[in-house]
Design an enzyme around this catalytic site. Structure first.
Site, PDB file in Angstrom:
ATOM      1  CB  CYS A  50     -77.409 -77.459   7.050  1.00  0.00           C
ATOM      2  SG  CYS A  50     -76.936 -76.536   8.698  1.00  0.00           S
ATOM      3  CB  SER A 114     -72.065 -79.801  -0.735  1.00  0.00           C
ATOM      4  OG  SER A 114     -70.239 -80.693   0.561  1.00  0.00           O
ATOM      5  CB  THR A 203     -72.659 -71.521   9.532  1.00  0.00           C
ATOM      6  OG1 THR A 203     -72.282 -72.897   9.478  1.00  0.00           O
ATOM      7  CG2 THR A 203     -73.418 -70.821   7.962  1.00  0.00           C
TER       8      THR A 203
END
EC number: 1.2.1.70
Length: 438
Positions: A50, A114, A203
Site C-alpha cells: 500500500c 514504514s 491487513t
C-alpha cells in the site's frame, strides 16, 4: 556488486500516484519476464505494498561507466510498464545503488522506512516478494544470483536481530491499528456499532483482531470469494457474531454499517458515491466512517462530499501514526546501528565471494592453458621430435603464459603506487626484496 533499487513510497508520492504503479500478480510476472529478456538485471525482486513500490535489480555485468545508462533504462522501463510518462514519475522516484541500496532494503524490512515506524507487516511482505521471485526463476529454469539471494537472507536475519535486540516492536502498531484508532476517536465506543470490513487479507485480519480486542460485538466481512472470508472467520476463533458477504452483496452490507474499513487488491473502486447515498437513506443519515487503506483505492473519494460521511485514506492516517513515533526513535537509532553493521558484514562477505570466484576462474584458465600446451606436446612426440626439446619448450611456454597475468597486475600496481598490494604479493612469494625490509 551492482545493486540498484528504484522506488516510490508514501514519503515521495500521494496515494493517487502510488496506486498507478502498484503491481498486480499478473503485472509482476510480466515485469520479471521483461527485466530478464531486456537484460535490465540478472535477478530482480519486486516489492509492492500500500505504501511503496520498489524494484531491486542485481546485475554483475554493469561497469561503473555504464551505471548512468542502466539507471535511465530502468527508470524508463518502470514508467513504460505502468503506461506512464517518465516526466510524470520523476518527482516521486528515488534510487539507491550498491551499499546504499542494501542499507535501504534492510531499513525497509526492519520497518524503519514504514509509514508507522517499526511496523512488523513489512518483513512478511519483503519475504513474500523474494519468494515470488524465487518461484518465478525456478519455474522459468533461470538462475537466481547467489549474491542477490544472500542479500535477502541477510536482510531477514538482520530484521530478526533488530526485533530481538531493540524495542522497535513493542506495542506494535500498523496501518490496521491506526484505522481502529481513528474509529475510536470518531465514535465514543465501538461496542454497539456494526462494522463492515471489505477484504480478507492480512491487513483485514489485523483490523479484525484489533476490533475484537476493543469489544466489538458485530462484525461483517465482505470479500470477492466468500470462502476466503469464512476461512478468516474460522481463523479468528471468536464468539463475536461475524456475518459474511460476497461483493455482490456489498450494498446490502453497507445499509447496516456504521464503520467501513476496506483493504482489497481490487484494481477498481468497489464502493461508489451512489452506493453510499443509498445506504445513507436507509440509515436515516446516521454518521458513517469510511476508511480506505487499499492501494489502488477501494472507495470513491467523492463520498466525502456527502452529509454525515467521514472518509479517510491511508494518507489521512498520518496524524495518528505520528503520535507513536517518539517512543520508537531511540529504538530506531539502535536498529540503524545493527543494520549498518550487518550491511558492512554483507559487503565484506561479498568481497571474499568475488575473490573466491576470481581464484576459481584463474585456476580454470590455468588448466585450459595446461591442456592446450600438453596436447601440442603430445602431438610433437607422436611426430617423433626429441622428448627433451619438447619438455623444454613445454615448460618455457607454460611458465610464460602463467606469469603473464600476474606480471601485468604487478605492473599496474606499480603504476598506481599500490604499495600494499605489492607488499602482499612479495610476502606471498617469500622474496628477499627491499619491499620486505623492516
Amino acid at each position: 556488486m551492482t545493486l540498484l533499487v528504484l522506488g516510490i513510497n508514501h514519503k515521495t508520492a500521494s496515494v493517487s500516484v502510488r496506486e498507478k504503479v502498484a503491481f498486480s500478480n499478473e503485472k509482476r510476472e510480466l515485469a520479471l519476464q521483461q527485466i530478464y529478456h531486456q537484460n535490465l538485471a540478472e535477478g530482480a525482486v519486486i516489492l509492492s505494498t500500500c505504501n511503496r513500490t520498489e524494484v531491486y535489480f542485481h546485475h554483475r555485468q554493469i561497469s561503473p561507466q555504464e551505471c548512468e545508462k542502466w539507471l535511465h533504462n530502468a527508470e524508463q522501463w518502470f514508467a513504460d510498464i505502468h503506461q506512464l510518462s517518465l516526466s510524470e514519475l520523476n518527482p516521486s522516484i528515488y534510487t539507491y545503488q550498491n551499499q546504499q541500496a542494501a542499507n535501504h532494503l534492510m531499513r525497509v524490512a526492519c520497518g524503519l522506512d514504514s509509514l508507522i515506524l517499526g511496523e512488523p507487516q513489512i518483513l512478511g511482505q519483503v519475504k513474500q516478494a523474494f519468494q515470488i521471485t524465487e518461484d518465478y526463476y525456478q519455474a522459468a529454469n533461470l538462475p537466481l544470483s547467489t549474491e542477490l539471494s544472500r542479500l535477502f537472507q541477510k536482510t531477514f536475519s538482520t530484521a530478526k536481530r533488530v526485533r530481538t535486540e531493540t524495542n522497535i516492536g513493542e506495542s506494535a502498531v500498523s496501518v490496521a491499528y491506526a484505522a481502529c484508532s481513528l474509529a475510536r476517536q470518531i465514535f465514543e465506543s465501538l461496542r454497539n456499532l456494526n462494522i463492515l470490513l471489505v477484504g480478507a487479507g492480512e491487513t483485514i485480519e489485523l483490523v479484525s483482531r484489533h476490533l475484537l480486542r476493543h469489544g466489538v460485538k458485530k462484525l461483517m466481512i465482505a470479500n470477492r470469494t466468500r470462502e476466503r472470508a469464512v476461512q478468516l472467520v474460522e481463523k479468528l476463533a471468536t464468539e463475536t457474531q461475524i456475518d459474511v458477504f460476497g461483493l455482490d452483496e456489498l450494498q446490502y452490507a453497507l445499509h447496516q454499517a456504521d464503520i467501513v474499513i476496506s483493504s482489497t487488491g481490487s484494481p477498481n473502486v468497489l464502493i461508489t458515491q451512489d452506493m453510499v447515498k443509498q445506504s445513507q437513506k436507509v440509515r436515516h443519515y446516521a454518521p458513517i466512517l469510511l476508511v480506505d487503506i487499499a492501494v489502488p483505492r477501494d472507495i470513491d473519494e467523492t463520498v466525502a462530499e456527502l452529509d454525515s460521511v467521514y472518509h479517510y485514506t491511508v494518507d489521512d492516517l498520518q496524524d495518528i501514526i505520528q503520535r507513536n513515533l517518539n517512543q520508537r526513535e531511540l529504538a530506531s537509532e539502535q536498529a540503524q546501528e545493527i543494520i549498518s553493521q550487518e550491511c558492512h558484514d554483507f559487503f565484506e562477505w561479498l568481497k571474499v565471494h568475488q575473490f573466491s570466484n576470481l581464484i576459481k576462474y584463474y585456476r580454470q584458465d590455468a588448466e585450459r592453458i595446461r591442456q592446450e600446451l600438453l596436447e601440442k606436446a603430445q602431438l610433437s612426440l607422436q611426430n617423433g621430435e626429441l622428448a627433451e626439446d619438447i619438455l623444454q619448450e613445454l615448460s618455457y611456454k607454460l611458465m610464460n603464459k602463467l606469469i603473464h597475468v600476474p606480471t601485468q597486475t604487478m605492473q599496474a600496481m606499480m603504476k598506481s603506487s599500490n604499495a600494499e598490494g605489492l607488499h602482499a604479493f612479495s610476502n606471498a612469494l617469500h622474496l628477499d626484496h627491499p619491499l620486505n625490509e623492516k
